[in-house]
Design a protein around this motif. Sequence first.
Motif, PDB file in Angstrom:
ATOM      1  N   SER A 205       0.832  -1.209   0.000  1.00 44.96           N
ATOM      2  CA  SER A 205       0.000   0.000   0.000  1.00 44.96           C
ATOM      3  C   SER A 205       0.862   1.254   0.000  1.00 44.96           C
ATOM      4  CB  SER A 205      -0.923   0.005   1.224  1.00 44.96           C
ATOM      5  OG  SER A 205      -1.757  -1.140   1.247  1.00 44.96           O
TER       6      SER A 205
ATOM      7  N   CYS B  23      -5.934  -9.365   0.499  1.00 50.14           N
ATOM      8  CA  CYS B  23      -6.254  -8.321   1.492  1.00 50.14           C
ATOM      9  C   CYS B  23      -6.077  -6.935   0.879  1.00 50.14           C
ATOM     10  CB  CYS B  23      -5.354  -8.459   2.719  1.00 50.14           C
ATOM     11  SG  CYS B  23      -5.709  -9.900   3.761  1.00 50.14           S
ATOM     12  N   TYR B  24      -4.995  -6.774   0.128  1.00 45.64           N
ATOM     13  CA  TYR B  24      -4.728  -5.492  -0.525  1.00 45.64           C
ATOM     14  C   TYR B  24      -5.856  -5.138  -1.495  1.00 45.64           C
ATOM     15  CZ  TYR B  24      -2.480  -2.119  -3.627  1.00 45.64           C
ATOM     16  OH  TYR B  24      -2.200  -1.009  -4.389  1.00 45.64           O
TER      17      TYR B  24
ATOM     18  N   LEU C 255      -9.117  -4.290   0.386  1.00 49.62           N
ATOM     19  CA  LEU C 255      -9.028  -2.955   0.969  1.00 49.62           C
ATOM     20  C   LEU C 255      -9.312  -1.899  -0.095  1.00 49.62           C
ATOM     21  CD1 LEU C 255      -5.861  -3.311   3.249  1.00 49.62           C
ATOM     22  CD2 LEU C 255      -8.196  -2.821   4.020  1.00 49.62           C
ATOM     23  N   GLY C 256      -8.791  -2.120  -1.293  1.00 45.74           N
ATOM     24  CA  GLY C 256      -9.038  -1.196  -2.387  1.00 45.74           C
ATOM     25  C   GLY C 256     -10.487  -1.171  -2.809  1.00 45.74           C
TER      26      GLY C 256
ATOM     27  N   GLY D  27     -12.671   0.845  -0.556  1.00 43.70           N
ATOM     28  CA  GLY D  27     -12.403   2.277  -0.564  1.00 43.70           C
ATOM     29  C   GLY D  27     -11.215   2.758   0.227  1.00 43.70           C
ATOM     30  N   ALA D  28     -10.452   1.838   0.846  1.00 39.97           N
ATOM     31  CA  ALA D  28      -9.245   2.264   1.561  1.00 39.97           C
ATOM     32  C   ALA D  28      -8.234   2.813   0.554  1.00 39.97           C
ATOM     33  CB  ALA D  28      -8.639   1.085   2.325  1.00 39.97           C
ATOM     34  N   PRO D  29      -7.546   3.894   0.879  1.00 36.81           N
ATOM     35  CA  PRO D  29      -6.623   4.537  -0.082  1.00 36.81           C
ATOM     36  C   PRO D  29      -5.315   3.772  -0.254  1.00 36.81           C
ATOM     37  CG  PRO D  29      -6.519   5.674   2.000  1.00 36.81           C
ATOM     38  CD  PRO D  29      -7.605   4.637   2.152  1.00 36.81           C
ATOM     39  N   VAL D  30      -5.403   2.583  -0.845  1.00 36.78           N
ATOM     40  CA  VAL D  30      -4.233   1.714  -0.963  1.00 36.78           C
ATOM     41  C   VAL D  30      -3.546   1.817  -2.319  1.00 36.78           C
ATOM     42  CG1 VAL D  30      -5.054   0.040   0.733  1.00 36.78           C
ATOM     43  CG2 VAL D  30      -5.697  -0.220  -1.677  1.00 36.78           C
TER      44      VAL D  30
ATOM     45  N   ALA E  66      -8.961   4.630  -4.760  1.00 41.17           N
ATOM     46  CA  ALA E  66      -9.457   3.270  -4.536  1.00 41.17           C
ATOM     47  C   ALA E  66     -10.949   3.235  -4.828  1.00 41.17           C
ATOM     48  CB  ALA E  66      -9.161   2.828  -3.104  1.00 41.17           C
TER      49      ALA E  66
END
Length: 197
Positions: free
Chosen positions: A22, A63-64, A67-68, A71-74, A79
């Motif tokens: 990330s 997981c990455y 998360l994307g 909406g997590a900013p990964v 995202a």
Amino acid sequence: MKKIKLSTLQITKIAFMTAFVSAASYLRIPLPFSEGAITGQTLAVNLVALTLSPKEAFITMLCYWLLGVVGAPVYGGAAGPGKMFGPAGGYFVAFMLAVVLIAAGRGKKYNLFRYTFVTILVGILVIDGIGFIWMKVVADMTWKAAFMAGFLPFLPLDIVKCIGAVLLAKPVQGAFYVIEGENGRRSDTSATPKAKA
């Protein structure tokens, strides 16, 4: 359905490497002619494949990706489903397949030549190959346009990033081995029955 069991150490490694991928995605150079961008992400993804088992590597990239999707900013601050399923979405899907193939093909012992060969041959072909094909379909591009936008521009630096990941893999593996050894010694100590006074 078979349950996936992970030790605390495995979960720790997966969490650490997910965070690393990330963070690496924020090192990015946008390309004006492509939906993709040159990022530090590929180096991080290759490092995941070279330092974790195939199962751990797959879970890390899953997981990455998840998360994307939520909406997590990964991905360099961007995202959400629109990004993860958009024209550049194929690269994220390809990460999950590439890390498994690289982790399975690298062998049990560190080997500079083999690691380099596997990351370049497998990693680049799978990641950039699936990425540009996905881009062609989703963005309704011609094969030539998709190849020129989603594969060819990334090739030179991706080779450099593969070599960088190979060079970083040895010290990272060493750090993981030390942690695993200390964890094993603590487990052995805690399992040893104490003598009665």
